[in-house]
Design a protein around this motif. Structure first.
Motif, PDB file in Angstrom:
ATOM      1  N   GLY A   1      -7.493  -0.614   0.735  1.00 24.28           N
ATOM      2  CA  GLY A   1      -6.266  -0.907   1.485  1.00 24.28           C
ATOM      3  C   GLY A   1      -6.554  -1.862   2.635  1.00 24.28           C
ATOM      4  O   GLY A   1      -5.821  -2.838   2.867  1.00 24.28           O
TER       5      GLY A   1
ATOM      6  N   LYS B   1      -1.752  -1.482  -4.039  1.00 22.89           N
ATOM      7  CA  LYS B   1      -2.759  -0.422  -4.176  1.00 22.89           C
ATOM      8  C   LYS B   1      -2.086   0.944  -4.164  1.00 22.89           C
ATOM      9  O   LYS B   1      -1.480   1.338  -3.173  1.00 22.89           O
TER      10      LYS B   1
ATOM     11  N   GLN C   1      -5.356  18.018   1.552  1.00 24.15           N
ATOM     12  CA  GLN C   1      -3.993  18.216   2.050  1.00 24.15           C
ATOM     13  C   GLN C   1      -3.705  19.709   2.213  1.00 24.15           C
ATOM     14  O   GLN C   1      -3.091  20.133   3.187  1.00 24.15           O
TER      15      GLN C   1
ATOM     16  N   GLU D   1      -5.295   6.936  -3.706  1.00 26.26           N
ATOM     17  CA  GLU D   1      -6.448   7.350  -4.527  1.00 26.26           C
ATOM     18  C   GLU D   1      -6.164   8.641  -5.304  1.00 26.26           C
ATOM     19  O   GLU D   1      -6.734   8.864  -6.364  1.00 26.26           O
TER      20      GLU D   1
ATOM     21  N   PHE E   1       3.860  -1.217   3.883  1.00 23.69           N
ATOM     22  CA  PHE E   1       3.038  -0.009   3.893  1.00 23.69           C
ATOM     23  C   PHE E   1       3.906   1.237   3.964  1.00 23.69           C
ATOM     24  O   PHE E   1       4.858   1.291   4.745  1.00 23.69           O
TER      25      PHE E   1
ATOM     26  N   CYS F   1       8.234  12.250   3.361  1.00 19.94           N
ATOM     27  CA  CYS F   1       8.270  11.722   4.730  1.00 19.94           C
ATOM     28  C   CYS F   1       9.566  12.113   5.442  1.00 19.94           C
ATOM     29  O   CYS F   1       9.580  12.315   6.644  1.00 19.94           O
TER      30      CYS F   1
ATOM     31  N   GLY G   1      -8.013   2.201  -5.556  1.00 20.87           N
ATOM     32  CA  GLY G   1      -9.069   2.340  -4.551  1.00 20.87           C
ATOM     33  C   GLY G   1      -8.676   3.315  -3.462  1.00 20.87           C
ATOM     34  O   GLY G   1      -7.671   4.023  -3.574  1.00 20.87           O
ATOM     35  N   ASP G   2      -9.465   3.306  -2.399  1.00 20.79           N
ATOM     36  CA  ASP G   2      -9.173   4.204  -1.276  1.00 20.79           C
ATOM     37  C   ASP G   2      -8.768   3.383  -0.059  1.00 20.79           C
ATOM     38  O   ASP G   2      -8.352   2.220  -0.186  1.00 20.79           O
TER      39      ASP G   2
ATOM     40  N   TRP H   1       0.774   8.957  -1.898  1.00 24.88           N
ATOM     41  CA  TRP H   1       0.668   9.764  -3.115  1.00 24.88           C
ATOM     42  C   TRP H   1       1.874  10.662  -3.358  1.00 24.88           C
ATOM     43  O   TRP H   1       1.930  11.358  -4.366  1.00 24.88           O
TER      44      TRP H   1
ATOM     45  N   LEU I   1       6.879   5.110   7.809  1.00 28.82           N
ATOM     46  CA  LEU I   1       5.860   6.040   8.287  1.00 28.82           C
ATOM     47  C   LEU I   1       6.374   7.485   8.297  1.00 28.82           C
ATOM     48  O   LEU I   1       7.288   7.820   7.579  1.00 28.82           O
TER      49      LEU I   1
ATOM     50  N   SER J   1       0.956   7.327   6.639  1.00 30.39           N
ATOM     51  CA  SER J   1       0.973   8.021   7.922  1.00 30.39           C
ATOM     52  C   SER J   1       1.207   7.036   9.074  1.00 30.39           C
ATOM     53  O   SER J   1       0.832   5.860   8.990  1.00 30.39           O
TER      54      SER J   1
ATOM     55  N   LYS K   1      -5.321  20.869   5.310  1.00 30.95           N
ATOM     56  CA  LYS K   1      -4.570  20.437   6.496  1.00 30.95           C
ATOM     57  C   LYS K   1      -3.372  21.370   6.731  1.00 30.95           C
ATOM     58  O   LYS K   1      -3.109  21.795   7.854  1.00 30.95           O
TER      59      LYS K   1
ATOM     60  N   ILE L   1       0.862  -1.187   0.000  1.00 31.62           N
ATOM     61  CA  ILE L   1       0.000   0.000   0.000  1.00 31.62           C
ATOM     62  C   ILE L   1       0.890   1.225   0.000  1.00 31.62           C
ATOM     63  O   ILE L   1       1.761   1.363   0.870  1.00 31.62           O
ATOM     64  N   ILE L   2       0.683   2.088  -0.988  1.00 34.25           N
ATOM     65  CA  ILE L   2       1.618   3.207  -1.139  1.00 34.25           C
ATOM     66  C   ILE L   2       0.902   4.558  -1.083  1.00 34.25           C
ATOM     67  O   ILE L   2      -0.288   4.643  -1.353  1.00 34.25           O
TER      68      ILE L   2
HETATM   69  P1  NDP Z   1      -2.556   7.512   4.674  1.00 36.24           P
HETATM   70  O1  NDP Z   1      -1.596   6.923   5.619  1.00 36.24           O
HETATM   71  O2  NDP Z   1      -3.974   7.548   5.050  1.00 36.24           O
HETATM   72  O3  NDP Z   1      -2.475   6.755   3.269  1.00 36.24           O
HETATM   73  C1  NDP Z   1      -1.418   5.990   2.783  1.00 36.24           C
HETATM   74  C2  NDP Z   1      -1.971   4.819   1.971  1.00 36.24           C
HETATM   75  O4  NDP Z   1      -2.717   3.957   2.819  1.00 36.24           O
HETATM   76  C3  NDP Z   1      -2.938   5.232   0.879  1.00 36.24           C
HETATM   77  O5  NDP Z   1      -2.808   4.350  -0.202  1.00 36.24           O
HETATM   78  C4  NDP Z   1      -4.277   5.072   1.549  1.00 36.24           C
HETATM   79  O6  NDP Z   1      -5.317   4.911   0.655  1.00 36.24           O
HETATM   80  C5  NDP Z   1      -4.067   3.808   2.349  1.00 36.24           C
HETATM   81  N1  NDP Z   1      -4.929   3.644   3.512  1.00 36.24           N
HETATM   82  C6  NDP Z   1      -5.642   4.586   4.172  1.00 36.24           C
HETATM   83  N2  NDP Z   1      -6.296   4.024   5.202  1.00 36.24           N
HETATM   84  C7  NDP Z   1      -5.994   2.716   5.202  1.00 36.24           C
HETATM   85  C8  NDP Z   1      -6.349   1.599   6.027  1.00 36.24           C
HETATM   86  N3  NDP Z   1      -7.133   1.752   7.070  1.00 36.24           N
HETATM   87  N4  NDP Z   1      -5.856   0.392   5.723  1.00 36.24           N
HETATM   88  C9  NDP Z   1      -5.032   0.231   4.679  1.00 36.24           C
HETATM   89  N5  NDP Z   1      -4.664   1.242   3.864  1.00 36.24           N
HETATM   90  C10 NDP Z   1      -5.124   2.465   4.123  1.00 36.24           C
HETATM   91  O7  NDP Z   1      -2.101   8.940   4.294  1.00 36.24           O
HETATM   92  P2  NDP Z   1      -2.984  10.046   3.585  1.00 36.24           P
HETATM   93  O8  NDP Z   1      -2.789   9.901   2.156  1.00 36.24           O
HETATM   94  O9  NDP Z   1      -4.403  10.056   4.043  1.00 36.24           O
HETATM   95  O10 NDP Z   1      -2.310  11.343   4.163  1.00 36.24           O
HETATM   96  C11 NDP Z   1      -2.600  11.757   5.487  1.00 36.24           C
HETATM   97  C12 NDP Z   1      -1.359  12.259   6.143  1.00 36.24           C
HETATM   98  O11 NDP Z   1      -0.421  11.195   6.268  1.00 36.24           O
HETATM   99  C13 NDP Z   1      -0.605  13.312   5.344  1.00 36.24           C
HETATM  100  O12 NDP Z   1      -1.081  14.576   5.608  1.00 36.24           O
HETATM  101  C14 NDP Z   1       0.798  13.128   5.802  1.00 36.24           C
HETATM  102  O13 NDP Z   1       1.001  13.858   6.977  1.00 36.24           O
HETATM  103  C15 NDP Z   1       0.887  11.662   6.110  1.00 36.24           C
HETATM  104  N6  NDP Z   1       1.533  10.888   5.037  1.00 36.24           N
HETATM  105  C16 NDP Z   1       2.767  10.430   5.271  1.00 36.24           C
HETATM  106  C17 NDP Z   1       3.438   9.734   4.306  1.00 36.24           C
HETATM  107  C18 NDP Z   1       4.799   9.247   4.550  1.00 36.24           C
HETATM  108  O14 NDP Z   1       5.414   8.686   3.649  1.00 36.24           O
HETATM  109  N7  NDP Z   1       5.323   9.423   5.726  1.00 36.24           N
HETATM  110  C19 NDP Z   1       2.851   9.482   2.992  1.00 36.24           C
HETATM  111  C20 NDP Z   1       1.508   9.965   2.863  1.00 36.24           C
HETATM  112  C21 NDP Z   1       0.906  10.645   3.855  1.00 36.24           C
HETATM  113  P3  NDP Z   1      -5.993   6.198  -0.027  1.00 36.24           P
HETATM  114  O15 NDP Z   1      -4.941   7.189  -0.308  1.00 36.24           O
HETATM  115  O16 NDP Z   1      -6.507   5.668  -1.266  1.00 36.24           O
HETATM  116  O17 NDP Z   1      -7.016   6.680   0.896  1.00 36.24           O
END
Ligand code: NDP
Length: 786
Positions: free
Chosen positions: A227, A191, A346, A194, A241, A299, A222-223, A167, A266, A244, A349, A164-165
């Motif tokens: 995941g 995945k 974003q 989204e 994974f 990150c 998907g979303d 964006w 993370l 966040s 936020k 799961i990656i």
């Molecule tokens: P998320 O951690 O929610 O998303 C990362 C991936 O996990 C996406 O593919 C997402 O799907 C998927 N996902 C979301 N919820 C679940 C779940 N319950 N089980 C399995 N997979 C899941 O990050 P966001 O994209 O929502 O961003 C939110 C915040 O996270 C950002 O503002 C940032 O602070 C942080 N972030 C940190 C990253 C890092 O590399 N450290 C990378 C991205 C975000 P989908 O996007 O389709 O919803």
């Protein structure tokens, strides 16, 4: 001459927009909603749920995203499961050739991919063209090599892997996930996020062109619900994974019962430390790369600037001058520095956090110019007057916002740098290499860049300490994360003898606990009766409680901060082995009495225990790191560092040998131990106190807490200052309840599923696994040249 300089100053940027015709045509021809890539084919999703995807640079509609449902995920997993046996048994050279084909096709389509990524994500074309896509190709090339190299190692693929990656680096994260996984013989269901699925969908077409066998790579869009379906699927054996910390923790908890193997990449709040002797102009350029690269949606972004107080004014002035010249705008324009924020949510936020920073009293500065209005743009932002504990210095903003703090001494810099729950990366700027190399090991982070920032390469592992996650991506560490070793198992034999009477005198005292190098009475004052194998009472054993755990963690943490040299640790372990060997008769008698072993087997276990400590004494200064040669002028030192305080929960299988193995391997790496022996064999551990006392083991390095079976597990698993937990138990419920609790502070856990471990095995991969599990790799990048 004067005129030339004047004209040069006044010269304006003209538009230098990358042509997007081909890419737009491809997007327009995409199925509506997009198809999923399952079993080598582009197929329609079985769900009706869709999401409208946009181009963040101008808010225009891009395409309709299919949100894969349970039926889709099941089909993808089934395809991957079916493909696994053939793919994993393919000759390494053939697997490698497939990966080489992927690498070549990525290079061939590199400009297309760069434009597509920019349109979908909003990041500048300069970055996708010069950084993202070349790194993607490099990743497939590098791992094509691993597919062959692995043939010589005893590492087994895991099976179907769920990936799961996020964006922020859509195709780069895909390559970080898929390349090592398939090189090792696994098959995958991935995945994309989204907001950014387009390059993954084009990659599916590349897989078809490369002739990747059906089912080896499956991509479902998907979303979060999709995941979740992946993480919960029973046939998926590993989850990788990136995202966040919040979602990462959820995944640890929700996969605990199934005991899936995990890699967690993370969040972070990485320090960017500028010492007074740094080359300030270079450091300013470093800041630009650290926090405005990819709009700060990185990150490992250097989001906390730590400047030495003596140069703060000068440095901030230089930084503001540079910020004034940064250009925000159409990401397809080759002359812009900062593109668009990925999505409205974003941007919202970022705005909210910036407002909170202002309310907290930090001073905001932004350049005088305004951002374009027709897309999701946010200007480069600098906060000064930030205190280390303030919200904007602690949370991951994931936007172009820099919080600036000051420090006076190197020691203070380290303290502030380590003062967040994260530990992903750090950047150190100083012209004094001695100072920089002194600071690097003191920072709790998986990557440290010296006089540089945001450097990546497939050969150098990337990953975090503390709440930034665990596991590494890239390098040999990344390969370990996609493979399993053989844990030796012994056949269940009736090793226990027919009951026979052996004279063991009742011990007229209650052995205490061993905390901070001293024998301590348990806080509760309680004990439990201890019986021989023949069910004869031998003595009472002290029963530890939460307070004893707290005291031992305090002692173990204090000891950890002292950091003995590996030579010292080796000497102590040699001495420990020697002292144990002198208590042969006592331990053999006890083994016979509490495990029911015959004399030959008891002697064997005893001898092996001494040898085992000897082995780890030898390895204390030989389990070393590597030097990588990434394609730049410089080196990357992959240093193995201890994890910290490790607690080990033992069962009654080969009690002296398991105790010796765990105790000495954890110590050999420089960790400190809190060991909980099994209830039935606790006396073996308490007898070890005298051996420890006579072996110069410094206080706090080895602590032993006796207790009823499993009664300390949750306290240990939840303790904030315990960094790692190992549990050896044949009971799946016991293991999963521990794993679940580790999510609280993202403790490293190692709870082997294997039943009846053969601790007497001297297989090197088995013995090295203990050192591997007790260490984490820090990659220190040292570029050189003028
Ligand atoms: P998320 O951690 O929610 O998303 C990362 C991936 O996990 C996406 O593919 C997402 O799907 C998927 N996902 C979301 N919820 C679940 C779940 N319950 N089980 C399995 N997979 C899941 O990050 P966001 O994209 O929502 O961003 C939110 C915040 O996270 C950002 O503002 C940032 O602070 C942080 N972030 C940190 C990253 C890092 O590399 N450290 C990378 C991205 C975000 P989908 O996007 O389709 O919803």
């Amino acid at each position: 001459m004067k005129d030339i300089v004047k004209n040069f100053r006044n010269i304006k940027y003209g538009p230098a927009t990358e042509d997007a015709k081909e890419v737009n045509k491809w997007i327009a021809n995409l199925d509506k909603p997009n198809h999923l890539y399952i079993n080598g084919k582009l197929v329609k999703s079985k769900s009706t749920k869709t999401i409208q995807s946009i181009n963040p640079a101008n808010n225009s509609k891009l395409f309709t995203l299919a949100v894969a449902n349970k039926t889709d995920v099941n089909a993808a997993v089934l395809a991957a499961k079916k493909a696994f046996s053939k793919w994993s048994s393919l000759s390494p050279i053939r697997r490698s050739k497939y990966m080489y084909a992927l690498a070549r096709l990525i290079q061939k389509h590199s400009r297309f991919l760069a434009v597509l990524e920019t349109i979908d994500n909003g990041k500048p074309i300069r970055e996708t063209r010069d950084i993202d896509i070349p790194l993607v190709a490099r990743h497939f090339y590098y791992h094509a090599g691993w597919a062959v190299k692995l043939n010589k190692q005893n590492l087994n693929p895991i099976g179907v892997v769920g990936q799961i990656i996020p964006w922020n680096f859509p195709l780069l994260m895909l390559s970080w996930k898929i390349a090592p996984a398939i090189a090792c013989g696994n098959t995958v269901v991935l995945k994309p996020a989204e907001f950014t699925s387009l390059t993954a969908l084009f990659f599916a077409e590349i897989c078809q062109k490369a002739g990747i066998p059906n089912g080896v790579i499956n991509i479902v869009t998907g979303d979060g619900t999709t995941g979740e379906l992946i993480t919960q699927h029973p046939d998926i054996k590993k989850i990788a994974f990136t995202g966040s910390t919040e979602v990462g923790k959820k995944i640890i908890q929700s996969t605990a019962v199934a005991e899936k193997k995990l890699t967690m990449e993370l969040g972070g709040k990485s320090p960017f430390i500028v010492f007074e002797d740094a080359d300030l102009d270079s450091a300013v350029e470093g800041v630009v790369d650290a926090i405005w690269f990819n709009q700060g949606q990185v990150c490992c972004a250097g989001s906390r600037l730590l400047v030495q107080e003596s140069i703060e004014k000068k440095f901030i002035k230089k930084l503001k001058d540079r910020m004034e010249k940064l250009r925000v705008g159409n990401p397809l324009d080759k002359s812009i520095d900062i593109g668009a924020i990925v999505a409205p949510v974003q941007l919202k936020k970022i705005r909210q956090i910036v407002n909170k920073g202002k309310k907290e009293g930090s001073k905001l500065w932004q350049p005088s110019w305004a951002c374009p209005k027709d897309g999701l743009f946010f200007p480069p932002t600098l906060f000064t007057n930030v205190s280390p504990a303030s919200y904007i210095a602690q949370v991951e903003i994931f936007g172009p916002v820099l919080s600036s703090l000051t420090f006076r001494t190197p020691r203070e810099a380290v303290a502030i740098a380590n003062n967040t729950p994260y530990g992903l990366a750090a950047s150190i700027w100083s012209e004094n290499i001695n100072l920089a190399l002194d600071i690097a090991p003191k920072i709790k982070a998986g990557v440290v860049w010296i006089n540089s920032t945001n450097l990546f390469d497939a050969s150098c592992g990337f990953g975090g300490y503390k709440e930034s996650g665990f596991g590494r991506e890239g390098g040999s560490e990344g390969i370990r994360a996609y493979t399993n070793i053989n844990i030796p198992q012994k056949k269940k034999i009736g090793l226990k003898n027919i009951k026979r009477k052996i004279d063991i005198p009742t011990i007229d005292q209650t052995p205490k606990l061993y905390i901070g190098g001293k024998q301590k009475r348990p806080d509760s004052g309680y004990s439990f009766p201890f019986y021989s194998y023949n069910n004869e009472f031998i003595c009472d054993i002290s029963r530890s409680n939460r307070k004893d755990v707290r005291n031992s963690v305090e002692e173990a943490s204090k000891a950890f901060s002292k950091q003995l040299s590996n030579f010292n640790r080796s000497q102590i372990l040699f001495y420990l082995a020697e002292n144990l060997s002198q208590r042969k008769d006592t331990f053999i008698d006890l083994l016979i009495n509490i495990s029911g072993l015959n004399h030959i087997d008891a002697k064997k276990e005893f001898d092996l225990s001494c040898e085992r400590i000897f082995y780890y004494a030898s390895m204390a200064d030989k389990f070393e790191g590597l030097i990588h040669n990434p394609p730049l002028r410089g080196l990357t030192m992959a240093v193995k560092e201890p994890i910290g305080v490790i607690t080990s929960i033992l069962d009654d299988n080969q009690p002296l040998l398991s105790l010796s193995t765990v105790m000495s391997s954890v110590f050999a790496n420089g960790n400190t131990n809190i060991i909980v022996p099994s209830e039935q064999t606790a006396l073996i551990a308490t007898l070890m106190y005298q051996v420890l006392d006579t072996s110069d083991v410094p206080a706090g390095y080895i602590n032993i807490l006796t207790a009823k079976q499993n009664e300390l597990n949750l306290t240990l698993a939840q303790h904030e200052n315990i960094d790692g937990i190992w549990a050896f138990s044949e009971n799946a419920k016991t293991r999963s309840s521990i794993i679940k609790e580790t999510a609280f502070n993202l403790k490293r856990f190692w709870c082997p599923k294997n039943k009846n471990i053969d601790w007497s095995s001297n297989s090197e991969e088995f013995l090295l696994e203990f050192l591997y599990q007790g260490s984490q790799v820090k990659n220190i990048w040292i570029p050189y040249g003028e």
